[in-house]
Motif scaffolding. Structure first.
Motif, PDB file in Angstrom:
ATOM      1  N   TYR A 104      -1.854  -0.378   0.836  1.00  0.00           N
ATOM      2  CA  TYR A 104      -2.257   0.931   0.343  1.00  0.00           C
ATOM      3  C   TYR A 104      -3.770   1.070   0.432  1.00  0.00           C
ATOM      4  O   TYR A 104      -4.525   0.109   0.298  1.00  0.00           O
ATOM      5  CB  TYR A 104      -1.758   1.155  -1.088  1.00  0.00           C
ATOM      6  N   ILE A 105      -4.228   2.264   0.692  1.00  0.00           N
ATOM      7  CA  ILE A 105      -5.649   2.585   0.835  1.00  0.00           C
ATOM      8  C   ILE A 105      -6.202   2.990  -0.541  1.00  0.00           C
ATOM      9  O   ILE A 105      -5.590   3.798  -1.226  1.00  0.00           O
ATOM     10  CB  ILE A 105      -5.839   3.760   1.829  1.00  0.00           C
ATOM     11  N   LYS A 106      -7.287   2.477  -1.048  1.00  0.00           N
ATOM     12  CA  LYS A 106      -8.197   1.485  -0.544  1.00  0.00           C
ATOM     13  C   LYS A 106      -8.004   0.203  -1.345  1.00  0.00           C
ATOM     14  O   LYS A 106      -8.748  -0.064  -2.290  1.00  0.00           O
ATOM     15  CB  LYS A 106      -9.644   1.929  -0.692  1.00  0.00           C
ATOM     16  N   ALA A 107      -7.076  -0.594  -1.003  1.00  0.00           N
ATOM     17  CA  ALA A 107      -6.853  -1.861  -1.693  1.00  0.00           C
ATOM     18  C   ALA A 107      -7.916  -2.875  -1.302  1.00  0.00           C
ATOM     19  O   ALA A 107      -8.350  -2.919  -0.155  1.00  0.00           O
ATOM     20  CB  ALA A 107      -5.471  -2.412  -1.346  1.00  0.00           C
ATOM     21  N   GLY A 108      -8.315  -3.689  -2.253  1.00  0.00           N
ATOM     22  CA  GLY A 108      -9.246  -4.762  -1.941  1.00  0.00           C
ATOM     23  C   GLY A 108      -8.513  -5.975  -1.392  1.00  0.00           C
ATOM     24  O   GLY A 108      -7.286  -6.085  -1.488  1.00  0.00           O
ATOM     25  N   TRP A 120      -7.206  -5.254   8.274  1.00  0.00           N
ATOM     26  CA  TRP A 120      -6.238  -4.194   8.562  1.00  0.00           C
ATOM     27  C   TRP A 120      -6.925  -2.839   8.674  1.00  0.00           C
ATOM     28  O   TRP A 120      -8.065  -2.658   8.255  1.00  0.00           O
ATOM     29  CB  TRP A 120      -5.155  -4.169   7.491  1.00  0.00           C
ATOM     30  N   THR A 121      -6.219  -1.866   9.239  1.00  0.00           N
ATOM     31  CA  THR A 121      -6.766  -0.527   9.471  1.00  0.00           C
ATOM     32  C   THR A 121      -6.481   0.349   8.256  1.00  0.00           C
ATOM     33  O   THR A 121      -5.347   0.774   8.043  1.00  0.00           O
ATOM     34  CB  THR A 121      -6.142   0.107  10.731  1.00  0.00           C
ATOM     35  N   ALA A 122      -7.507   0.625   7.459  1.00  0.00           N
ATOM     36  CA  ALA A 122      -7.332   1.311   6.184  1.00  0.00           C
ATOM     37  C   ALA A 122      -7.422   2.826   6.321  1.00  0.00           C
ATOM     38  O   ALA A 122      -8.087   3.505   5.531  1.00  0.00           O
ATOM     39  CB  ALA A 122      -8.348   0.800   5.174  1.00  0.00           C
TER      40      ALA A 122
END
Length: 489
Positions: A104-108, A120-122
């Motif tokens: 999930y965006i914006k996971a650290g 990965w492509t965020a």
């Protein structure tokens, strides 16, 4: 190779819109060659929370009525156990692993775990052809109302690259969960349900005379759990209520939120009927991933972020009068990548790129045949903040193999690296058959490895800076044992 307008072809026979190989044309009183498409997407809704899927506590009369007029899928899956990757799979028809959009965006990304999280492509690249762009090319007016979660952040602006308006949508409303952005203009509408519904209904009204794609993407029933006090009290006083909202199966607050969501669906369906468009509309009800955990999602094991069924098996209901038999049930596994090619076929278009992983489910909807694929796959090379370890899975027929990446490194498989379940006999995934059926494990693992190679899935190498965590740290203990949240609740 990206699928875009340059390698997307419209099929020759689109105008006739013959759906059933010559013996079933769309609609009994057809008004148009191409039906409207409405995709109604819930957020973090559990398979076990819908009345027509067996719930005796949650009240979903409008969803249940829709199911009685539709085909209900018992084995429908999200392509990921968290939201952004599933939403990307819906928009593109591609596995999240192929897109490298697996979290999930914006996971650290943690720096102190045993395995290194890939770069990965965020975000969803603009080069990808979205379902909205595909349908717009086919003559549809397109609308997005609600949660997007496919750009680099949630600072949404009309016309900003990466937001819905740049990804093929003509009419756009982007919203946030409570506390994360602009609030709803309406009182007692913390999750923007009323705002989203009214915009979607207005869009349908404005485009009643031409084909439209209406993507209704709710923030509910995602946390924070907020609803009107009187509605929550209704469920707190209902027999079977479990007021331990951290673990409970029958959650009064979520029940109240779901009642509001159910009424939103009713408002949309009512508008279609008022305009006499129900016969001309493909209506899809789905959820992006499992119930927000850690909670009891029985009969399914696990919850959101899990590769167990509770994290990925979703309610799916599809209605298209004149094509789909009311009250029908489909038990063949389908997955969220299938929406894109299904919408393409509905629009009379053909997807020519081999990089589209989904398959049109029209043969299932028409009950005219089965799908061609043998298996479906998942790849989650991440550590989730709720303590779920990195994992992957394959389902082939009734069997599902789970691989825990921390115990399956560079071809060396420690005890517990694999779990094998027969989902027809063991829906709750309690009887691990891995030791009893090593040949089946080897067969499915070979399929899983080949699939990862085919889609270019990002692997997780050992972290050279890893230090064994303090045994008292529950996050490290859970992840490094390869366990799910479900093993600890």
């Amino acid at each position: 190779m990206y699928l875009n307008r340059r390698n997307f072809l419209k099929s020759a026979g689109a105008a006739s819109f013959l759906l059933a190989g010559g013996n079933l044309v769309f609609g009994n009183e057809k008004k148009r060659d191409k039906p409207n498409i409405v995709l109604f997407l819930a957020d973090d809704l559990g398979w076990h929370q819908i009345g027509c899927y067996g719930s005796k506590f949650y009240e979903t009369p409008n969803i249940d009525k829709l199911a009685a007029e539709s085909m209900k899928f018992t084995d429908a899956y999200a392509a990921a156990p968290v939201c952004s990757p599933t939403r990307a799979s819906i928009m593109t028809g591609k596995y999240p692993a192929r897109l490298h959009l697996t979290q999930y965006i914006k996971a650290g990304s943690p720096s102190d775990e045993k395995l290194t999280v890939p770069d990965w492509t965020a975000y969803l690249p603009l080069e990808e052809l979205t379902a909205a762009e595909l349908l717009k090319d086919a003559g549809y007016t397109t609308g997005h109302f609600g949660k997007w979660h496919l750009n680099k952040d949630k600072d949404y602006e009309l016309g900003r690259p990466g937001d819905p308006g740049s990804q093929g949508f003509d009419d756009v409303l982007t919203t946030h969960k409570p506390g994360a952005g602009p609030e709803s203009p309406y009182e007692n509408d913390a999750h923007h349900v009323r705002q989203i519904t009214e915009r979607a209904v207005s869009f349908i009204e404005a485009n009643k005379d031409k084909p439209f794609f209406c993507y209704i993407s709710h923030n509910s029933i995602h946390d924070p759990e907020i609803e009107r006090d009187e509605l929550i009290e209704k469920y707190r006083n209902k027999p079977g209520a479990d007021n331990d909202v951290q673990q409970g199966h029958n959650n009064p607050v979520q029940a109240a939120m779901l009642e509001t969501l159910d009424k939103s669906l009713a408002d949309v369906l009512r508008k279609l009927e008022e305009l006499d468009l129900q016969k001309d509309t493909l209506f899809v009800f789905f959820s992006d991933n499992g119930h927000l955990g850690p909670k009891d999602c029985s009969p399914l094991r696990g919850s959101k972020a899990d590769i167990y069924e509770g994290g990925i098996r979703e309610p799916l209901i599809v209605r298209l009068p004149g094509v789909i038999e009311p009250g029908s049930v489909c038990r063949e596994p389908v997955i969220s990548t299938d929406f894109f090619p299904t919408f393409a076929e509905i629009a009379g278009s053909d997807v020519s790129s081999p990089n589209v992983d989904g398959e049109s489910i029209m043969p299932l909807l028409r009950q005219s045949g089965k799908l061609k694929r043998d298996a479906i796959f998942w790849h989650y090379p991440h550590y989730h903040h709720d303590g779920v370890g990195p994992s992957g899975a394959v389902r082939k027929g009734d069997y599902k193999l789970i691989e825990w990446f921390e115990k399956s490194i560079e071809g060396r498989h420690a005890e517990g690296a694999f779990e094998l379940y027969n989902l027809r006999e063991d829906l709750s995934e309690q009887n691990n058959l891995a030791e009893k059926m090593p040949e089946k494990v080897n067969e499915l693992y070979k399929d899983l490895k080949q699939w990862r190679k085919d889609v270019g899935a990002q692997e997780m190498p050992l972290n050279p800076d890893y230090q064994q965590a303090d045994a008292e740290n529950p996050f490290h203990t859970a992840c490094n044992s390869g366990q799910s949240r479900a093993d600890r609740t």
